[in-house]
Design a protein around this motif. Structure first.
Motif, mmCIF file in Angstrom:
data_model
loop_
_atom_site.group_PDB
_atom_site.id
_atom_site.type_symbol
_atom_site.label_atom_id
_atom_site.label_comp_id
_atom_site.label_asym_id
_atom_site.label_seq_id
_atom_site.Cartn_x
_atom_site.Cartn_y
_atom_site.Cartn_z
ATOM 1 N N GLU A 181 38.702 51.285 39.461
ATOM 2 C CA GLU A 181 37.381 51.694 38.865
ATOM 3 C C GLU A 181 36.727 50.235 38.958
ATOM 4 O OE1 GLU A 181 40.075 53.958 35.322
ATOM 5 O OE2 GLU A 181 39.176 52.428 35.158
ATOM 6 N N SER A 182 37.241 49.408 39.027
ATOM 7 C CA SER A 182 36.467 48.250 38.558
ATOM 8 C C SER A 182 35.725 47.859 40.505
ATOM 9 C CB SER A 182 37.325 46.868 38.490
ATOM 10 O OG SER A 182 38.172 46.300 39.873
ATOM 11 N N GLY A 183 36.139 48.784 41.226
ATOM 12 C CA GLY A 183 35.519 48.320 42.605
ATOM 13 C C GLY A 183 36.154 47.509 43.482
ATOM 14 N N TRP A 184 37.823 47.627 43.093
ATOM 15 C CA TRP A 184 38.901 46.629 44.459
ATOM 16 C C TRP A 184 38.726 47.687 45.543
ATOM 17 C CZ3 TRP A 184 42.800 48.854 45.973
ATOM 18 C CH2 TRP A 184 44.114 48.037 46.340
ATOM 19 N N ARG A 185 38.837 46.757 46.601
ATOM 20 C CA ARG A 185 39.096 47.274 47.936
ATOM 21 C C ARG A 185 40.255 46.790 48.300
ATOM 22 N NH1 ARG A 185 33.394 46.321 50.093
ATOM 23 N NH2 ARG A 185 33.518 44.170 49.627
ATOM 24 N N GLN A 203 41.285 38.681 28.009
ATOM 25 C CA GLN A 203 40.540 39.095 28.214
ATOM 26 C C GLN A 203 39.693 39.136 28.845
ATOM 27 O OE1 GLN A 203 41.446 42.472 30.644
ATOM 28 N NE2 GLN A 203 39.253 42.760 31.652
ATOM 29 N N GLN A 204 38.481 38.378 28.016
ATOM 30 C CA GLN A 204 37.511 37.794 28.369
ATOM 31 C C GLN A 204 38.120 36.571 28.993
ATOM 32 O OE1 GLN A 204 34.167 38.172 27.134
ATOM 33 N NE2 GLN A 204 33.819 36.445 28.796
ATOM 34 N N ARG A 205 38.666 35.545 28.849
ATOM 35 C CA ARG A 205 39.879 34.591 29.450
ATOM 36 C C ARG A 205 39.343 34.951 31.634
ATOM 37 N NH1 ARG A 205 43.358 31.846 25.500
ATOM 38 N NH2 ARG A 205 42.012 30.782 24.694
ATOM 39 N N LEU A 206 40.077 36.569 30.984
ATOM 40 C CA LEU A 206 40.196 37.044 32.850
ATOM 41 C C LEU A 206 38.394 37.149 33.131
ATOM 42 C CD1 LEU A 206 42.638 40.055 32.447
ATOM 43 C CD2 LEU A 206 42.914 37.653 32.298
ATOM 44 N N ARG A 207 37.726 37.812 32.421
ATOM 45 C CA ARG A 207 36.291 38.116 33.571
ATOM 46 C C ARG A 207 35.656 36.484 33.413
ATOM 47 N NH1 ARG A 207 36.048 41.213 28.904
ATOM 48 N NH2 ARG A 207 36.522 44.054 29.702
ATOM 49 N N ASP A 208 35.824 35.247 32.598
ATOM 50 C CA ASP A 208 35.584 33.682 33.129
ATOM 51 C C ASP A 208 36.513 33.185 34.147
ATOM 52 O OD1 ASP A 208 34.076 34.631 30.767
ATOM 53 O OD2 ASP A 208 34.662 33.506 29.135
ATOM 54 N N SER A 209 37.544 34.222 34.734
ATOM 55 C CA SER A 209 38.247 33.445 35.813
ATOM 56 C C SER A 209 37.508 33.384 37.057
ATOM 57 C CB SER A 209 39.400 33.979 36.040
ATOM 58 O OG SER A 209 38.640 35.939 36.524
ATOM 59 N N GLY A 210 36.191 33.241 37.626
ATOM 60 C CA GLY A 210 35.822 33.234 38.315
ATOM 61 C C GLY A 210 35.706 33.719 39.513
ATOM 62 N N ALA A 211 36.838 35.102 39.116
ATOM 63 C CA ALA A 211 37.176 36.248 40.561
ATOM 64 C C ALA A 211 36.053 36.982 41.043
ATOM 65 C CB ALA A 211 38.620 37.424 39.800
ATOM 66 N N ASP A 212 36.320 38.002 41.601
ATOM 67 C CA ASP A 212 34.619 38.163 42.380
ATOM 68 C C ASP A 212 34.536 40.349 41.302
ATOM 69 O OD1 ASP A 212 34.034 37.679 44.422
ATOM 70 O OD2 ASP A 212 36.126 37.103 45.176
ATOM 71 N N VAL A 213 36.212 40.790 41.393
ATOM 72 C CA VAL A 213 36.416 41.196 40.349
ATOM 73 C C VAL A 213 37.266 41.514 39.064
ATOM 74 C CG1 VAL A 213 37.477 43.925 40.511
ATOM 75 C CG2 VAL A 213 35.764 42.897 42.777
ATOM 76 N N VAL A 214 37.013 41.786 38.458
ATOM 77 C CA VAL A 214 37.804 42.056 36.469
ATOM 78 C C VAL A 214 38.461 42.830 36.475
ATOM 79 C CG1 VAL A 214 38.524 40.354 34.689
ATOM 80 C CG2 VAL A 214 37.320 39.402 36.911
ATOM 81 N N ALA A 215 39.525 44.081 36.564
ATOM 82 C CA ALA A 215 39.897 45.319 35.966
ATOM 83 C C ALA A 215 40.148 45.011 34.358
ATOM 84 C CB ALA A 215 40.736 45.557 36.325
ATOM 85 N N GLU A 216 39.191 45.984 33.744
ATOM 86 C CA GLU A 216 39.543 46.445 32.615
ATOM 87 C C GLU A 216 41.039 46.538 31.702
ATOM 88 O OE1 GLU A 216 36.381 46.673 29.905
ATOM 89 O OE2 GLU A 216 36.183 45.884 31.992
#
Length: 241
Positions: free
Chosen positions: A109-113, A194-207
């Motif tokens: 759903e997040s766009g991972w390939r 979950q916010q820490r995951l979004r701030d991790s610098g990853a290209d894609v972060v799943a919900e």
């Protein structure tokens, strides 16, 4: 027969609402009322809810993704303190192949390939038993994505020994040449982690896993399988294997 869904507890309104929504989804599917309690941060506690309902046979479903300290120590203590004499505690939600499938669904759903490096980010635990369970679920997710999945913790590494913080793992994968990094959230609900995951610098972060159909199905299966083994009256607390 009653059902009590027990979660960790969070100051996040979204996190509290998600647990309530999970209980409501279980209520609809099981056709019985599913109550909610929390072992930390806020109430009501499991002992408070159980004490309010006398000796009505009750199945407690721990809404935890691994069997760490809260599941193996705090929850049995809460049940004992309630004085309730007819309680069965099921296995925690995790580890389970259902949760690996839920993480894959959230990644898609997040766009991972396929080909993107994947980090499985859990809340964090010092409990070696729970860390072993995290390795099992990471192996299951690795099989689904077709590559080795790294494990990271959302909590700062000094607070949860065992695996580095998610930002550190994302940075390492980039240094190792990964063109794109995705984080699979092994969290139930929104909140600080979950916010820490979004701030991790990853290209894609799943919900977070949330109300993914696999999570709802798993919670109901934990309850249903427990019900098959419970007689009308049970004289003491029992934890299912």
């Amino acid at each position: 027969m009653g059902t009590l869904l027990v979660a960790h507890g969070t100051r996040s309104e979204h996190g509290v609402a998600m647990i309530g929504d999970l209980a409501a989804a279980m209520t609809d599917r099981l056709r019985e009322t599913v109550r909610v309690a929390f072992v930390d941060v806020l109430g009501p506690t499991p002992s408070e809810v159980l004490a309010q309902h006398g000796d009505e046979p009750t199945v407690v479903v721990p809404a935890f993704l691994s069997s760490g300290y809260h599941v193996r120590h705090d929850l049995p203590r809460e049940v004992a303190e309630s004085g309730h004499r007819s309680v069965t505690v099921t296995e925690a939600l995790g580890p389970s192949p259902e949760l690996a499938r839920a993480m894959l669904g959230r990644l898609l759903e997040s766009g991972w390939r396929r080909g993107d490096a994947v980090v499985m980010a859990a809340a964090g635990t010092r409990d070696v038993h729970a860390q072993g369970q995290l390795r099992r679920i990471a192996a299951a997710l690795s099989a689904l994505v077709g590559a080795r999945v790294s494990i990271a913790f959302a909590a700062p590494s000094q607070q949860s020994e065992g695996y580095p913080a998610v930002q550190e793992v994302v940075s390492r994968l980039r240094s190792d040449g990964a063109p794109s990094v995705a984080v699979a959230s092994y969290l139930l609900a929104e909140g600080l982690f979950q916010q820490r995951l979004r701030d991790s610098g990853a290209d894609v972060v799943a919900e977070p896993l949330g109300l993914h159909p696999s999570v709802v199905r798993l919670a109901c299966l934990r309850r249903s399988h427990a019900g098959l083994a419970i007689p009308a009256v049970r004289p003491a607390v029992e934890t299912l294997p």
